[in-house]
Every structure is written in C-alpha cells, then in structure tokens.
Design an enzyme around this catalytic site. Sequence first.
Site, PDB file in Angstrom:
ATOM      1  N   GLU A   1     -11.509  -3.994  -2.402  1.00  0.00           N
ATOM      2  CA  GLU A   1     -10.674  -2.940  -2.964  1.00  0.00           C
ATOM      3  C   GLU A   1     -10.585  -3.106  -4.487  1.00  0.00           C
ATOM      4  O   GLU A   1      -9.946  -4.036  -4.978  1.00  0.00           O
ATOM      5  CB  GLU A   1      -9.278  -2.999  -2.349  1.00  0.00           C
ATOM      6  CG  GLU A   1      -9.270  -2.913  -0.829  1.00  0.00           C
ATOM      7  CD  GLU A   1      -8.090  -3.641  -0.232  1.00  0.00           C
ATOM      8  OE1 GLU A   1      -6.940  -3.275  -0.535  1.00  0.00           O
ATOM      9  OE2 GLU A   1      -8.323  -4.605   0.553  1.00  0.00           O
TER      10      GLU A   1
ATOM     11  N   HIS B   1      -9.575   1.710   0.984  1.00  0.00           N
ATOM     12  CA  HIS B   1      -9.430   0.555   1.880  1.00  0.00           C
ATOM     13  C   HIS B   1     -10.437   0.600   3.023  1.00  0.00           C
ATOM     14  O   HIS B   1     -10.081   0.456   4.193  1.00  0.00           O
ATOM     15  CB  HIS B   1      -8.007   0.510   2.422  1.00  0.00           C
ATOM     16  CG  HIS B   1      -7.537  -0.853   2.842  1.00  0.00           C
ATOM     17  ND1 HIS B   1      -8.077  -1.524   3.905  1.00  0.00           N
ATOM     18  CD2 HIS B   1      -6.573  -1.652   2.329  1.00  0.00           C
ATOM     19  CE1 HIS B   1      -7.454  -2.686   4.048  1.00  0.00           C
ATOM     20  NE2 HIS B   1      -6.536  -2.786   3.102  1.00  0.00           N
TER      21      HIS B   1
ATOM     22  N   HIS C   1       0.809  -1.221   0.000  1.00  0.00           N
ATOM     23  CA  HIS C   1       0.000   0.000   0.000  1.00  0.00           C
ATOM     24  C   HIS C   1       0.844   1.274   0.000  1.00  0.00           C
ATOM     25  O   HIS C   1       0.551   2.235   0.708  1.00  0.00           O
ATOM     26  CB  HIS C   1      -0.953  -0.001   1.195  1.00  0.00           C
ATOM     27  CG  HIS C   1      -2.000  -1.068   1.140  1.00  0.00           C
ATOM     28  ND1 HIS C   1      -2.516  -1.551  -0.041  1.00  0.00           N
ATOM     29  CD2 HIS C   1      -2.632  -1.757   2.137  1.00  0.00           C
ATOM     30  CE1 HIS C   1      -3.424  -2.481   0.219  1.00  0.00           C
ATOM     31  NE2 HIS C   1      -3.511  -2.628   1.524  1.00  0.00           N
TER      32      HIS C   1
END
Length: 385
Positions: free
Chosen positions: A350, A212, A138
């Site tokens: 996601e 997220h 991420h």
Amino acid sequence: MPSTTRRTVLTAAAAAGITTATAGAAHASDRRGRTPARELFGRLADGTAVHRWTLSNGGTTLKALSYGGIIQSLETADRHGRTTDVALGFDNLDDYVAKSPYFGGLIGRYGNRIADGRFTLDGATYQLPVNDGPNSLHGGDRGFDKRMWDVEPFTRGADTGLVLTRTSPDGEAGYPGNLAVRVTYTLTPRGAWRIDYEATTDRATVVNLTSHTYFNLAGEGSGTIDGHLLELAAARYTPVGSTLIPTGELAPVARTPFDFRRARSIGPQARTPHEQTVIAQGIDHNYVLDKGITSRPEYALTVTHPESGRVMKMYTTEPGMQLYTGNFLDGTLTGTSGRLYRQGDAFCLEAQHFPDAPNQPSFPSTVLRPGRTYRSTTLHTFSTR
C-alpha cells in the site's frame, strides 16, 4: 532487477505506457475491445445497485466495483500466456459488505492507523471511530471502501479507465471538512495499472488515500506466497508498538527480517522470529522509501514469482509503502476460486504517507488545507521473465 540505489523517474508518457507508435496503433485498432463494460454485481440492503466495471488493455484485465472502488479481479498472463486472476476477492457483494478484510478496497479518508482514533489540528481535537483495538484503521468502521462511488468510464487515446468520485461530507467518520475526492483507474496499452488520486477540502483536514489489493502472483486461491521474491527500495522502516502504532523511530532494515533491499522470499521473512514480527504476527509495517516524496511516480519495488514468470513493479509519488503479509487471513473466507484463504496466502503493498502521521510531527504531513489539492499517483506494471 533494478538496484535499490537507482532512481527510475518516469515521464508522464512513460508512466502511462504511451509512445507515439503505440498511441497511433491504438487509434487504428478496434476500440471496442478496450471500451469499459458494466454489469450488475448485486444490490445493497437498501436496494442500491452495485455495478462491476471491466477494463481490458495490453493483456491486463481489471474488474472494479462502484461499491468501495474495490478491485474485484486483476488478470495478468504468465510466461506461457496463460491468464490468471492475481488479486484476492469475493464473487458476491454480500461477502464484501459483511466479511471483507479490505479486499481490493479504495481506502480513505486515512489509510492505515491513527492512535486512539484521535488527532488534533489547528487547536481542535477530532475523535474518529475506533475499529482496530484502541485505534482507527483505514478510515474507521465505514471508510471509503464501504461507500458508493460515482463511476464514469473513459477510452482516451490508447488508455482505458474509470473515474470514481464522491464527496465525503464534513464530519463523516469524525473528519473535518467537505472532502471532494476523484480517483482515476487507468489501464495503459502496455497493461500497466495506474491510480491517480485527487482531493480538495473546504476546511483543514487530514488525508491519506491508498489501494488495499491483496496479491498472489501465482493466482488467487493458489496458496502460500512463499515463492514470491520482493525487492523493496527502502533502507528504513517504522517499528510499531503493541497495537501496531509506529513508535516514531525510523529504524534500519539491515540485519532484520524487514530487509528486502536485495530480493528475498516474502513468506519466510514474515515468519522469522523478531520482536516486530511477533507483535504483527508477520510483517505489517510501513517502509520509508529511499526516494521520499516525489512529484512523479518513481521506482519503489519489484515482486517476482519465478514459477509463473510474473513480475510486478510499483512506482509511486508517496514516501511510504506498507507491506502486509496476510497475517489475519484465518481460513474462514472463501475466495472467487472457491478456495479458502489462509494466513500468508497473499501480500499487500500500500503506497501511502506514514501511519499515525497526524500525531507524529516528525513524519511527513498529511494535512490538506482549503485552496490546495491533494495529489498522489501509484503505477503497477506487469511483465514476465
């Protein structure tokens, strides 16, 4: 529920939840109820003020932070009209800074994992921060979810929303190029939440932006997601190795716990013994959406919580969808309700390009070059039955 073989293409007006009638009604209504409101949420260690913005439209209320673009709260009604927050989060800034497992975060530059935190582009190799075992996750240890964003509210026609912008400088977190990012959160008069992502660069780079949010349609802090049914329009998924990096295979979901082509309860599937659920301690996998990459958001999935009657559908332009079943929630985090979050108390969905695509030439490319614009749209609709 929509068939997984059926493609639902939304026109721009339908995706935004606008018709001539609803737009006219909105113009005639009191706009003050839809005007975004701002309040101080806290201050970072250096004194920077973090604000929380509240959007309300069509029965949905969304609260977002200028820190990380975080969705701090998302309220929708059940079949009896009772409104509940269905997104996990914290009631204070300090926990987001120190403890958050990406609760509600705006993820970038690259959502999901990159193997060994390294990729090669145009003959140059780039090293990223490693923050998930041997991998970069991420965007590294300080991704977009841990950066301040400039926020501009808007009320446009029947819509209300926020435009979040920032420029990620060349070399930030090891990524090449100055990346100018613009993300728009919109609530439509039908209570749908739309996310539009745009980015441009002055140097070739890789980009994979996503949101997220941790969902529990029974309500944040209410416990297990076992009562949720998921229908996901994907016949294949990307199996992973021991560090959750895709092997490169696009494997069939048939006869595995990953098969949600017909609606199934999420929690029990995540606990079904299988080599892949053992590796991930549940489900933490990318699904290959049947629709592929599209220019407009098309149907991807439906989540239903029969007890409350809440239904969430997602439409996206993206080719992949990461399903994560809250495997690493361990009962140590206290949410906005004051209750502890435990393993399996939420799910994330996601919309994305595939994990580790910069190192896997067979996956859809995530390379962005100067003169091109990265665009992606994901739409969440909320209803009851």
